[in-house]
Design a protein around this motif. Structure first.
Motif, PDB file in Angstrom:
ATOM      1  N   TRP A 175       0.876  -1.272  -0.177  1.00 44.58           N
ATOM      2  CA  TRP A 175      -0.077  -0.099  -0.433  1.00 44.58           C
ATOM      3  C   TRP A 175       1.006   1.598  -0.264  1.00 44.58           C
ATOM      4  O   TRP A 175       0.496   2.157   0.083  1.00 44.58           O
ATOM      5  N   LEU A 192       0.172   3.102  -3.144  1.00 44.84           N
ATOM      6  CA  LEU A 192      -0.500   4.081  -3.659  1.00 44.84           C
ATOM      7  C   LEU A 192      -0.996   5.706  -3.762  1.00 44.84           C
ATOM      8  O   LEU A 192      -1.554   5.804  -4.261  1.00 44.84           O
ATOM      9  N   ASP A 193      -0.001   5.937  -2.506  1.00 44.13           N
ATOM     10  CA  ASP A 193      -0.101   7.721  -2.228  1.00 44.13           C
ATOM     11  C   ASP A 193       1.142   7.641  -1.557  1.00 44.13           C
ATOM     12  O   ASP A 193       1.756   8.023  -0.645  1.00 44.13           O
ATOM     13  N   ASN A 231      -4.922   9.327   0.611  1.00 43.47           N
ATOM     14  CA  ASN A 231      -5.984   9.685  -0.283  1.00 43.47           C
ATOM     15  C   ASN A 231      -6.561   8.086   0.421  1.00 43.47           C
ATOM     16  O   ASN A 231      -6.698   7.359   1.170  1.00 43.47           O
ATOM     17  N   GLU A 232      -7.820   8.496  -0.683  1.00 43.08           N
ATOM     18  CA  GLU A 232      -9.590   7.221  -0.878  1.00 43.08           C
ATOM     19  C   GLU A 232      -8.581   6.120  -0.342  1.00 43.08           C
ATOM     20  O   GLU A 232      -9.306   5.283  -0.421  1.00 43.08           O
ATOM     21  N   GLN A 233      -7.377   5.838  -1.537  1.00 48.83           N
ATOM     22  CA  GLN A 233      -7.163   4.586  -1.699  1.00 48.83           C
ATOM     23  C   GLN A 233      -6.553   3.836  -0.360  1.00 48.83           C
ATOM     24  O   GLN A 233      -6.816   2.645  -0.058  1.00 48.83           O
ATOM     25  N   VAL A 234      -5.167   4.708   0.002  1.00 53.18           N
ATOM     26  CA  VAL A 234      -4.861   3.928   1.914  1.00 53.18           C
ATOM     27  C   VAL A 234      -6.007   4.488   3.313  1.00 53.18           C
ATOM     28  O   VAL A 234      -5.747   4.011   4.247  1.00 53.18           O
ATOM     29  N   GLY A 235      -7.243   5.228   2.875  1.00 53.67           N
ATOM     30  CA  GLY A 235      -7.596   6.410   3.939  1.00 53.67           C
ATOM     31  C   GLY A 235      -6.695   6.481   5.134  1.00 53.67           C
ATOM     32  O   GLY A 235      -5.671   7.210   4.991  1.00 53.67           O
ATOM     33  N   ASP A 245      -3.419  -8.360  -2.233  1.00 56.75           N
ATOM     34  CA  ASP A 245      -2.148  -7.446  -1.544  1.00 56.75           C
ATOM     35  C   ASP A 245      -1.186  -8.203  -1.204  1.00 56.75           C
ATOM     36  O   ASP A 245       0.448  -7.825  -1.393  1.00 56.75           O
TER      37      ASP A 245
END
Length: 220
Positions: A58, A61-62, A85-89, A161
């Motif tokens: 992860w 991802l950001d 971001n919204e992918q990792v929260g 993942d």
């Protein structure tokens, strides 16, 4: 007619709700891989959150994700928090158990986009060819989690993942093993060079002593 449709719809909703509620609450997602290196190398990469960005599935991802560390550098009590971001929260991890070089247990707390608390376990075992690493996550689904599980295959999604992370961890372990081998080779070469230099210096001293003229002894 409309009343019958509404009754039928309500009955369908009740059946769906009952079906969702009857789904198993407990879940476990697990993947295993063999890494070409000794157990302590793989264990060290998991037991230290500062190393996670090199292999976590992860992390990429950001690139702008904000991370903070707390507690000790490694082992029990070490903490890691992230906001992205919204992918990792947003969430945090805390090492609750660390038994070198066999097991690391982590409390995983998601804050956004939804709240959840799970346990993550890493088990390390020496095998032919290196180290077998098992990465597992377990927890309990609430009603919404059960409903989401009907729409998405969580084992396949999260398991993918885990597989990606273990593949990246393999590369990190290989690099660390190579680094250690090179450092050991350099140490051995330096020790050998030091021994050869000492032998040369000793030989030179002995040669110089043999070539020196004898000192005449005084007569009584």
């Amino acid at each position: 007619m409309l009343q019958k449709l509404l009754v039928g719809l309500a009955a369908a909703i009740l059946i769906l709700v009952g079906f969702i509620a009857s789904r198993p609450a407990e879940f476990t997602i697990q993947r295993t891989a063999t890494l070409p290196g000794p157990v302590d190398v793989a264990f060290a990469q998991v037991n230290d959150f500062h190393q996670w960005n090199a292999w976590s599935p992860w992390a990429a991802l950001d690139p702008a994700m904000k991370t903070t560390y707390s507690g000790p550098e490694v082992g029990v009590g070490a903490g890691y928090a992230w906001t992205g971001n919204e992918q990792v929260g947003e969430g945090r991890m805390t090492i609750e158990e660390s038994r070198a070089p066999e097991h690391v247990r982590i409390k995983l707390e998601f804050i956004k986009p939804w709240a959840a608390t799970n346990l993550t376990d890493f088990h390390f075992k020496p095998v032919d060819g290196g180290t077998e690493v098992t990465w597992a996550m377990s927890g309990t689904n609430d009603f919404m989690g059960k409903a989401f599980g009907l729409l998405m295959d969580m084992d396949a999604m999260v398991g993918k993942d885990f597989e990606k992370g273990l593949a990246s961890l393999k590369g990190v372990v290989e690099a660390e093993v190579k680094k250690r081998a090179e450092a050991e080779a350099a140490r051995v070469a330096a020790a050998k060079a030091a021994e050869e230099k000492a032998a040369e210096e000793k030989a030179a001293e002995e040669k110089a002593a043999a070539a020196a003229p004898a000192v005449a002894q005084p007569t009584p």
